[in-house]
Design an enzyme around this catalytic site. Structure first.
Site, PDB file in Angstrom:
ATOM      1  N   CYS A 104       0.756  -1.157   0.315  1.00 21.65           N
ATOM      2  CA  CYS A 104       0.337  -0.039  -0.295  1.00 21.65           C
ATOM      3  C   CYS A 104       1.169   1.321   0.257  1.00 21.65           C
ATOM      4  O   CYS A 104       2.386   1.400   0.173  1.00 21.65           O
ATOM      5  CB  CYS A 104      -0.904  -0.110   0.977  1.00 21.65           C
ATOM      6  SG  CYS A 104      -2.215  -1.625   1.495  1.00 21.65           S
ATOM      7  N   ARG A 117       3.392   0.355  -6.382  1.00 26.09           N
ATOM      8  CA  ARG A 117       3.575  -0.377  -5.501  1.00 26.09           C
ATOM      9  C   ARG A 117       2.274  -1.735  -4.974  1.00 26.09           C
ATOM     10  O   ARG A 117       2.542  -2.275  -4.883  1.00 26.09           O
ATOM     11  CB  ARG A 117       3.610   0.186  -4.555  1.00 26.09           C
ATOM     12  CG  ARG A 117       4.356   1.345  -3.942  1.00 26.09           C
ATOM     13  CD  ARG A 117       4.544   2.121  -2.638  1.00 26.09           C
ATOM     14  NE  ARG A 117       4.718   1.282  -0.981  1.00 26.09           N
ATOM     15  CZ  ARG A 117       6.069   1.035  -0.721  1.00 26.09           C
ATOM     16  NH1 ARG A 117       7.102   1.076  -1.672  1.00 26.09           N
ATOM     17  NH2 ARG A 117       5.685   0.437  -0.091  1.00 26.09           N
ATOM     18  N   TRP A 168      -3.951  -2.162  -0.965  1.00 27.49           N
ATOM     19  CA  TRP A 168      -3.903  -3.393  -1.843  1.00 27.49           C
ATOM     20  C   TRP A 168      -4.655  -4.184  -0.550  1.00 27.49           C
ATOM     21  O   TRP A 168      -3.692  -4.273   0.375  1.00 27.49           O
ATOM     22  CB  TRP A 168      -2.477  -3.824  -1.810  1.00 27.49           C
ATOM     23  CG  TRP A 168      -1.732  -4.817  -2.758  1.00 27.49           C
ATOM     24  CD1 TRP A 168      -2.658  -5.664  -3.539  1.00 27.49           C
ATOM     25  CD2 TRP A 168      -1.948  -6.543  -2.044  1.00 27.49           C
ATOM     26  NE1 TRP A 168      -2.010  -6.764  -4.390  1.00 27.49           N
ATOM     27  CE2 TRP A 168      -1.591  -7.207  -3.034  1.00 27.49           C
ATOM     28  CE3 TRP A 168      -1.909  -7.130  -0.969  1.00 27.49           C
ATOM     29  CZ2 TRP A 168      -1.336  -9.066  -2.894  1.00 27.49           C
ATOM     30  CZ3 TRP A 168      -1.360  -8.509  -0.943  1.00 27.49           C
ATOM     31  CH2 TRP A 168      -1.402  -8.914  -2.369  1.00 27.49           C
ATOM     32  N   ASN A 197      -0.826   1.397   6.492  1.00 25.81           N
ATOM     33  CA  ASN A 197       0.218   0.297   6.144  1.00 25.81           C
ATOM     34  C   ASN A 197       0.539  -0.737   6.740  1.00 25.81           C
ATOM     35  O   ASN A 197       0.834  -1.146   7.982  1.00 25.81           O
ATOM     36  CB  ASN A 197       1.054   0.451   4.909  1.00 25.81           C
ATOM     37  CG  ASN A 197       1.038   0.651   4.081  1.00 25.81           C
ATOM     38  OD1 ASN A 197      -0.121   1.790   3.260  1.00 25.81           O
ATOM     39  ND2 ASN A 197       2.097   1.884   3.456  1.00 25.81           N
ATOM     40  N   GLY A 198       0.221  -2.228   6.483  1.00 29.39           N
ATOM     41  CA  GLY A 198       1.049  -3.695   7.303  1.00 29.39           C
ATOM     42  C   GLY A 198      -0.671  -4.342   7.942  1.00 29.39           C
ATOM     43  O   GLY A 198      -1.578  -4.108   7.182  1.00 29.39           O
ATOM     44  N   GLU A 226      14.024 -17.295 -13.628  1.00 29.95           N
ATOM     45  CA  GLU A 226      14.093 -16.254 -13.679  1.00 29.95           C
ATOM     46  C   GLU A 226      13.050 -15.992 -14.918  1.00 29.95           C
ATOM     47  O   GLU A 226      11.610 -14.823 -14.571  1.00 29.95           O
ATOM     48  CB  GLU A 226      14.990 -15.455 -13.215  1.00 29.95           C
ATOM     49  CG  GLU A 226      14.733 -13.638 -13.635  1.00 29.95           C
ATOM     50  CD  GLU A 226      13.717 -13.059 -12.226  1.00 29.95           C
ATOM     51  OE1 GLU A 226      13.527 -11.851 -13.145  1.00 29.95           O
ATOM     52  OE2 GLU A 226      13.868 -13.790 -11.932  1.00 29.95           O
ATOM     53  N   LYS A 234       9.589 -14.138 -14.751  1.00 32.10           N
ATOM     54  CA  LYS A 234       8.904 -12.645 -15.899  1.00 32.10           C
ATOM     55  C   LYS A 234       7.846 -13.016 -16.727  1.00 32.10           C
ATOM     56  O   LYS A 234       6.489 -12.058 -15.959  1.00 32.10           O
ATOM     57  CB  LYS A 234       9.807 -12.339 -16.071  1.00 32.10           C
ATOM     58  CG  LYS A 234      11.118 -11.515 -15.723  1.00 32.10           C
ATOM     59  CD  LYS A 234      10.604 -10.096 -15.117  1.00 32.10           C
ATOM     60  CE  LYS A 234      11.327 -10.382 -13.772  1.00 32.10           C
ATOM     61  NZ  LYS A 234      11.278 -10.676 -12.263  1.00 32.10           N
ATOM     62  N   GLU A 253       4.365 -13.345 -14.276  1.00 27.65           N
ATOM     63  CA  GLU A 253       4.124 -11.912 -13.430  1.00 27.65           C
ATOM     64  C   GLU A 253       3.070 -10.616 -14.320  1.00 27.65           C
ATOM     65  O   GLU A 253       2.371 -10.379 -13.541  1.00 27.65           O
ATOM     66  CB  GLU A 253       5.542 -11.367 -13.036  1.00 27.65           C
ATOM     67  CG  GLU A 253       6.069 -11.761 -12.077  1.00 27.65           C
ATOM     68  CD  GLU A 253       7.438 -11.162 -11.605  1.00 27.65           C
ATOM     69  OE1 GLU A 253       7.152 -10.890 -10.114  1.00 27.65           O
ATOM     70  OE2 GLU A 253       8.111 -11.001 -12.217  1.00 27.65           O
ATOM     71  N   HIS A 273      11.711 -35.837 -15.983  1.00 25.32           N
ATOM     72  CA  HIS A 273      11.507 -36.839 -14.404  1.00 25.32           C
ATOM     73  C   HIS A 273      10.300 -35.418 -14.871  1.00 25.32           C
ATOM     74  O   HIS A 273      10.198 -35.664 -13.158  1.00 25.32           O
ATOM     75  CB  HIS A 273      12.509 -35.770 -12.936  1.00 25.32           C
ATOM     76  CG  HIS A 273      13.463 -36.620 -13.531  1.00 25.32           C
ATOM     77  ND1 HIS A 273      13.852 -38.261 -12.639  1.00 25.32           N
ATOM     78  CD2 HIS A 273      15.054 -35.852 -14.452  1.00 25.32           C
ATOM     79  CE1 HIS A 273      15.212 -38.496 -13.241  1.00 25.32           C
ATOM     80  NE2 HIS A 273      16.026 -37.233 -13.524  1.00 25.32           N
ATOM     81  N   LYS A 328       5.351  -4.212  -6.005  1.00 28.37           N
ATOM     82  CA  LYS A 328       6.177  -4.085  -5.478  1.00 28.37           C
ATOM     83  C   LYS A 328       7.707  -4.622  -4.301  1.00 28.37           C
ATOM     84  O   LYS A 328       8.264  -5.322  -4.216  1.00 28.37           O
ATOM     85  CB  LYS A 328       6.702  -2.213  -5.940  1.00 28.37           C
ATOM     86  CG  LYS A 328       8.496  -1.936  -6.120  1.00 28.37           C
ATOM     87  CD  LYS A 328       8.991  -2.853  -7.624  1.00 28.37           C
ATOM     88  CE  LYS A 328      10.384  -2.940  -7.448  1.00 28.37           C
ATOM     89  NZ  LYS A 328      10.661  -3.508  -9.227  1.00 28.37           N
TER      90      LYS A 328
END
Length: 608
Positions: free
Chosen positions: A2, A27, A74, A100-101, A481, A485, A488, A504, A603
Site C-alpha cells: 500500500c 507499488r 492492497w 500499511n501493514g 527468473e 517474469k 508475473e 523427471h 513492488k
C-alpha cells in the site's frame, strides 16, 4: 504494497496528495482514498479501483484544505470495496487513519472495542486503529496514538488526522516503511520517497515503534513508550527524472534499457585491477574477518532469491566456500544452524521486504554476521545489517524487477571475486574476471539492439498459455527468473527447471502447443543441453534458444535463436536474462496486460 502520502503546510493539499498517490501506483493497489481537515471538520473521499476514480470524485467538489492524508490500498483483510478502502474513521468521525501493514491481534481488539460500544463499518483490521485511538483520545492526538499502538501486535505504517488538530499529522511505523519529508513551511509524510521527491529531497526515516507529530514548521519524534528521539535528516540522491518514463511506453521497458548504466554503476569504483580483486568497504569487515568466513547463507524472496541462486554458483565456483540459499519466508520459521564463521547476506531491492527483514533479525539473534545487498539507501535492511553493498540501480518502478536483478548478480560477482582472491584464486584469474566485468555493460547494449528480433519471436507465441524454461549450471536460475517474469506480467503459466530434470516429469507436457525456452550457452554442459533439445524436438516442441554468438550448431536444432556475446561462465547470467526480460515484456504488451502494475502483485511486499 500500500501507499501513504500526507501533507501539512500552506498549499492546497488535494493536488499534492493526488500527485503523490500517482507516484505510488507502482507499488500495487486496488482502492484509494483521501482525508483532509477543512473549516467544517474532517472530510474524506474513497473508492475501489484506480486513482482516476478517486480523482473523479474529488473534481466534483472544491477543497481548500492545507492538511491531509491519502492512501492506496492492497487488500488483505476484506475485499477491495468502497467501504474497505482507506481512510478509516472512528465512531464520531473526528479521527481518520490510513495504514500499511497487518494488525495481527485485530480480532481480540475488535471484540474489546465492541464491548465498549464501538461500531464498525468495514471488514478491515485498519479500522481497529481509528477506534482504538478514539478510545484513548482526551485532546492529545500524539499520546492517544502512542497508547493505542502499545496495544497493537503486527506491522504498521500509519498517518492520523484529528479534526481538533487542524494543522497536525501523527505518523508511526513498525515493520512498514515511513519517512518524513522536510520543507520550508511545509512537511510531508510518505511510505516511499518517490511520492514527495518533487517537493523535497531531505527526509527522516522513522525507525520501528517511532511516532512523529508533524506540523508545517516542525516535527518531533518519540517512541511508542514516549522516549524522545533525535532525528537524522538524510538527503536523497535520486532525481525526479529517474522516476519518470523518459519517453518509454512503460517503466519496465525503460528499466530494461537502463541496465547498461546500472551495471556500470554497480561496479564503479569497486574493482582493483592491480590486485585483481574487488573493493567493498561497505561490508565493514576487516581482512581477518573476511578470511575466516567458511560458510555463506544467502536469503531473499522472489527475483532476489533467483539472484541468490546465481550467487551460490558464483561463490562456490570462485571462492570454494559452501553456500546455502534460503527463502527468507522459510528461514524465519525453522531453526537455522549458525556457526562461527557463518555470514548471512540478505538481498532485497527495496530493503523493506518483511520476510527478508525477519530472516535478518533471526540470524542476528543467533549471532551471525548479517550483510545486506539492497538498492534503497536508508531502508530498514540497510540500517539493520552489520554492513553491506548498495547495488546503485536507482529507483525501480516496474513491479517486475529487471535492472535490480542484474545489479544484484553483478554485486554478487564482486563478493565472489573478493572472497576468491583472499583464498586460492590467482592474480591472473582475478584480472581476467575484472576484464570481463568491464565488458558486460557494452555487451548488454549489444543484446538490447536485438529488441525488434525478440519482439518478432514474441509475436509468434504470445497467445500460448503455457511455457517451459530450461537451463543448467549458472543459467538454471536464469530459467527460473525467465519463467517468473513471463507469469508475473503476462499471466501465462510458465515453469523453470534444470534442463536434466525435464525427463523427471515435465517432458510429459511437451507437444506442439508447449513452447520451450532453453538457455543453451557454450559452457561445460553445452552437449547435455543439446541432448535435451533433441528430446524436445522429438516430441514436436517449439524451441526458443538463448545461445552464445557463433554457435551455429544449436541454430540447426531449434525454431528460434537469440544470440548473446561470449563472456566468462561466471558472468553469463547477467547477459542471458536480458532476452528473457524482453520476451516477457513484449508478450505481456501484446496480450494487453498492465505491464508495470500486474494484478495481485506489489513492488515491496511488506506483509507476510
Amino acid at each position: 504494497m500500500c501507499g501513504i502520502i500526507g501533507y501539512v503546510g500552506k498549499e492546497k493539499a488535494v493536488p499534492l496528495l493526488v500527485e503523490g498517490l500517482k507516484r505510488l501506483e507502482y507499488r500495487g493497489y486496488d482502492s484509494a482514498g483521501i482525508a483532509m481537515l477543512e473549516d467544517k471538520g474532517l472530510i474524506y473521499e474513497k473508492c475501489a479501483g484506480k486513482i482516476t476514480a478517486l480523482e473523479a470524485l474529488l473534481q466534483e467538489k472544491q477543497f481548500d484544505s492545507t492538511t491531509g492524508i491519502a492512501h492506496t490500498r492492497w487488500a488483505t483483510h476484506g475485499e477491495p470495496t468502497d467501504l474497505n478502502a482507506h481512510p478509516h474513521l472512528d465512531c464520531k468521525g473526528k479521527i481518520a487513519v490510513v495504514h500499511n501493514g497487518i494488525i495481527e491481534n485485530y480480532r481480540s481488539l475488535r471484540e474489546l472495542l465492541n464491548r465498549k460500544g464501538h461500531k464498525f463499518t468495514s471488514d478491515t483490521d485498519t479500522e481497529i486503529l481509528a477506534h482504538l485511538i478514539e478510545e484513548y483520545y482526551d485532546g492529545d492526538l500524539m499520546e492517544a496514538t502512542q497508547a493505542a499502538l502499545s496495544q497493537v501486535e503486527g506491522t504498521y505504517g500509519i498517518a492520523v488526522l484529528c479534526k481538533d488538530s487542524p494543522h497536525q499529522i501523527v505518523a508511526a511505523r513498525h515493520g512498514s516503511p515511513l519517512v518524513i519529508g522536510t520543507g520550508k513551511g511545509e512537511n510531508f509524510v510518505a511510505s516511499d520517497v518517490a511520492a514527495i521527491l518533487r517537493h523535497t529531497n531531505k527526509v527522516v526515516y522513522l525507525e520501528d515503534r517511532e511516532v512523529a507529530l508533524v506540523d508545517p514548521e516542525n516535527f518531533v519524534i518519540s517512541t511508542v513508550d514516549k522516549t524522545e528521539v533525535t532525528p537524522q535528516i538524510q538527503e536523497i540522491s535520486w532525481t525526479l527524472d529517474q522516476i519518470e518514463k523518459g519517453g518509454f511506453p512503460h517503466f519496465m521497458l525503460k528499466e530494461i534499457f537502463e541496465q547498461p548504466t546500472t551495471l556500470r554503476n554497480a561496479i564503479r569504483g569497486r574493482l582493483n585491477y592491480e590486485e585483481g580483486t574487488a573493493r567493498l568497504n561497505g561490508l565493514n569487515l576487516q581482512y581477518e574477518e573476511l578470511h575466516l568466513i567458511d560458510r555463506v547463507i544467502l536469503s531473499a524472496c522472489g527475483t532476489a532469491w533467483h539472484a541468490a541462486l546465481v550467487g551460490e554458483y558464483m561463490i562456490e565456483d570462485a571462492a570454494l566456500i559452501p553456500v546455502e540459499v534460503e527463502y527468507a519466508s522459510e528461514f524465519r520459521y525453522r531453526s537455522p544452524i549458525i556457526n562461527e564463521g557463518t555470514v548471512l547476506f540478505v538481498i532485497s531491492q527495496s530493503g523493506e521486504t518483511t520476510d527478508t527483514q525477519a530472516a535478518l533479525r533471526e540470524a542476528k539473534r543467533k549471532g551471525a554476521t548479517v550483510l545486506g545487498i539492497c538498492n534503497v539507501v536508508g531502508s530498514t535492511i540497510a540500517r539493520e545489517t552489520d554492513g553491506g553493498v548498495y547495488i546503485h540501480a536507482g529507483p525501480e518502478i516496474g513491479v517486475a524487477s529487471t535492472k535490480a536483478f542484474t545489479s544484484q548478480m553483478m554485486v554478487l560477482s564482486l563478493v565472489s571475486l573478493l572472497l576468491a582472491r583472499m583464498r586460492t584464486m590467482s592474480l591472473e584469474r582475478g584480472r581476467e574476471i575484472i576484464d570481463a566485468m568491464y565488458k558486460i555493460p557494452e555487451q548488454v547494449e549489444e543484446i538490447l539492439r536485438k529488441d525488434a528480433d525478440i519482439k518478432a519471436i514474441a509475436e509468434k507465441y504470445y497467445k500460448k498459455n503455457n511455457f517451459l524454461y530450461l537451463g543448467r549450471g549458472f543459467n538454471f536460475p536464469v530459467a527460473l527468473e525467465g519463467a517468473l517474469k513471463l507469469k508475473e506480467i503476462s499471466y501465462i503459466h510458465a515453469e523453470g527447471y534444470p534442463a536434466a530434470e525435464m525427463k523427471h516429469g515435465p517432458i510429459a507436457l511437451i507437444d506442439e502447443n508447449m513452447p520451450v525456452v532453453v538457455v543453451g550457452l557454450r559452457d561445460k554442459v553445452h552437449d547435455k543441453v543439446l541432448s535435451n533439445i533433441a528430446e524436445i524436438k522429438a516430441r514436436k516442441g517449439k524451441i526458443i534458444a538463448v545461445a552464445t554468438e557463433g554457435d551455429d550448431e544449436i541454430a540447426d536444432k531449434v525454431d528460434h535463436v537469440i544470440y548473446i556475446p561470449h563472456t566468462l561462465e561466471l558472468l553469463t547470467p547477467v547477459l542471458s536474462v536480458i532476452p528473457l526480460q524482453l520476451l516477457a515484456y513484449h508478450m505481456a504488451v501484446m496480450r494487453g496486460c498492465n505491464v508495470d502494475q500486474p494484478r495481485n502483485l506489489a513492488k515491496s511486499v511488506t506483509v507476510e
